[in-house]
Design an enzyme around this catalytic site. Structure first.
Site, PDB file in Angstrom:
ATOM      1  N   CYS A   1      14.639  10.445   6.387  1.00 44.91           N
ATOM      2  CA  CYS A   1      14.449  10.175   7.815  1.00 44.91           C
ATOM      3  C   CYS A   1      15.757  10.148   8.586  1.00 44.91           C
ATOM      4  CB  CYS A   1      13.691   8.871   8.001  1.00 44.91           C
ATOM      5  SG  CYS A   1      14.405   7.466   7.124  1.00 44.91           S
TER       6      CYS A   1
ATOM      7  N   LYS B   1       0.855  -1.188   0.000  1.00 46.65           N
ATOM      8  CA  LYS B   1       0.000   0.000   0.000  1.00 46.65           C
ATOM      9  C   LYS B   1       0.888   1.235   0.000  1.00 46.65           C
ATOM     10  CE  LYS B   1      -1.422   2.961   2.223  1.00 46.65           C
ATOM     11  NZ  LYS B   1      -1.202   4.447   2.030  1.00 46.65           N
TER      12      LYS B   1
END
Length: 474
Positions: A284, A176
């Site tokens: 990140c 997803k």
């Protein structure tokens, strides 16, 4: 040309159940350039059902060698698409093409190939003699259906860091991806169809948060693999905990760049873009929190400021561009808000503006004299913003480095590599570099504290997709 009107479920192209679509916006222009199908709960149900059925189909009956062969072909198919994939991601999220060529073009095939080799040599059974007599057959089996929920900043490698080890272990996957980078996710579907991956083994259905939440808590899912914000990770972790479902969570960061007193500032400046501002700061593990010794503080501020001020901002499809746009207008406004807060908290040395032209650009920005407790030093900005904080000695530097909710990346700069290594050992983080920072495919990557749970890459990245069963024998 780029439109993707169907989802990839059970090895076939399927219309979304509710006909939901999303306009993908080009980051450099702010204009739509393609439309993608979006999954809803009904599509998630169909994909999970297909993945569950595939667990008992041809995929489960294959030997490790057979699965490894298909994974090798899958790797080659991804590699053959590297140029087009890299350019597509650049249009979606603004990543400079020079970086996208490596991480979105080359890396997916490379990582998949690595796990294909591991799959070929993977030992799934071991007999252990019991101290009380008899023996135990320890069998490692696929964990089952994997819900892989991925972000928009490094869409290809962060997806394949889940897909490849899951498939190598014999699992099936429902991927997803987010709407912002939905288009490139279908490259995995194209490659899967080309190499004959059995139906249901890999399903690709972009969706919004509601679709992701439905997938994460679906009763047919056995494991969750997520990369994204710490806030979303906490919500997913809470759901996984309630369901007693294993989850790998790779979350946010506010990584430190510790400049030791003996550091080579020319090297720091030369590596600044790749260590502290990769992908326009939308990374990140980016080392955006710079700690500088008071004895060389003015030098460090000048070196960082002059380097950032000289960065080439422009069209991300131009190989000369070093900093491109952010992924969306919302992200641009979020970063601009942090910069506004920073102006009241520290000294702005360069940047700080939002260019008045199309696309979601923010000027590369540096703040000096930043208190480590303030918001721009503690919260993940996820844009081209660096903060510089002074320290008196190395004990204070380590204390400042570890005074963070996060612990994902970090880098230490020292002319003495052993000294740098000693400092790196004292930093509380899942990963630390010495005089550079680069993820290595055969080494585990992940964070501590608010930066997540579990590890990806390396042999350790395969372990979460296997479960151990003990069969006791006389």
């Amino acid at each position: 040309m780029y439109d993707r009107p169907r989802l990839f479920i059970d090895g076939d192209w399927t219309d979304p159940a509710k006909g939901t679509t999303y306009e993908v916006i080009e980051a450099a222009t702010g204009e739509p350039f393609a439309t993608t199908a979006l999954a809803t709960a009904e599509d998630v149900d169909a994909a999970v059902a297909a993945a569950r059925a595939a667990l008992s189909g041809p995929w489960s009956r294959m030997t490790q060698a057979e699965r490894a062969e298909i994974l090798g072909a899958f790797a080659a198919a991804l590699g053959a698409r590297r140029k087009e994939t890299a350019a597509l991601v650049t249009r979606e999220n603004g990543m400079p093409i020079s970086l996208s060529h490596v991480v979105n073009g080359i890396a997916p095939g490379f990582i998949t190939g690595y796990y294909a080799e591991l799959a070929a040599s993977l030992s799934l059974e071991e007999t252990r003699p019991s101290p009380t007599g008899g023996n135990t057959l320890v069998v490692r089996e696929p964990v089952g259906v994997v819900a892989a929920v991925t972000p928009w900043n490094y869409p290809q490698p962060l997806a394949v860091m889940k897909i490849a080890p899951a498939l190598a272990a014999g699992c099936t996957v429902v991927l997803k991806p987010p709407p912002e980078t939905a288009l490139d996710a279908f490259v995995f579907a194209d490659a899967a169809a080309e190499v004959g991956l059995p139906p249901g083994v890999l399903n690709v259905l972009p969706g919004d948060r509601d679709a992701g939440a439905h997938l994460v808590e679906h009763p047919g899912v056995d494991k969750v693999a997520f990369t994204g914000s710490t806030g979303a990770g906490r919500a997913i972790g809470a759901t996984a905990g309630r369901l007693l479902r294993p989850a790998t969570l790779e979350l946010g960061g506010k990584s430190v760049s510790l400049v030791a007193e003996d550091a080579d500032l020319e090297l720091v400046a030369a590596k600044l873009l790749e260590v502290s501002l990769p992908n326009n700061g939308q990374t990140c593990h980016a080392a955006t929190r710079i700690l500088a010794p008071r004895s060389r503080y003015a030098e460090v501020v000048e070196a960082v400021t002059s380097t950032v001020a000289a960065l080439r901002v422009g069209d991300p499809l131009d190989r000369a561009t070093q900093v491109g746009p952010l992924v969306s207008h919302a992200q641009q406004q979020r970063v601009a808000d942090y910069i506004r807060q920073g102006r009241d908290l520290a000294r702005l040395t360069t940047g700080g503006g939002v260019p008045d032209h199309p696309g979601w650009y923010v000027e590369p920005t540096v703040f000096a004299d930043v208190d480590n407790d303030c918001v721009i030093a503690q919260e993940e900005i996820f844009g081209p913003v660096l903060v510089i904080t002074p320290y008196a000695d190395e004990d204070e530097a380590i204390a400042l480095a570890n005074d963070s909710d996060y612990g994902l990346g970090g880098v230490v700069w020292s002319a003495d590599e052993e000294h740098g290594l000693a400092l790196a050992r004292r930093i509380s983080s899942g990963t630390v570099g010495v005089n550079h920072y680069e993820l290595h495919i055969n080494a585990p990557f992940g964070g501590v504290r608010s930066s997540g749970l579990g590890r990806e890459l390396g042999p350790e990245g395969l372990d979460p997709y296997l479960v151990a069963k003990s069969i006791y024998r006389r």
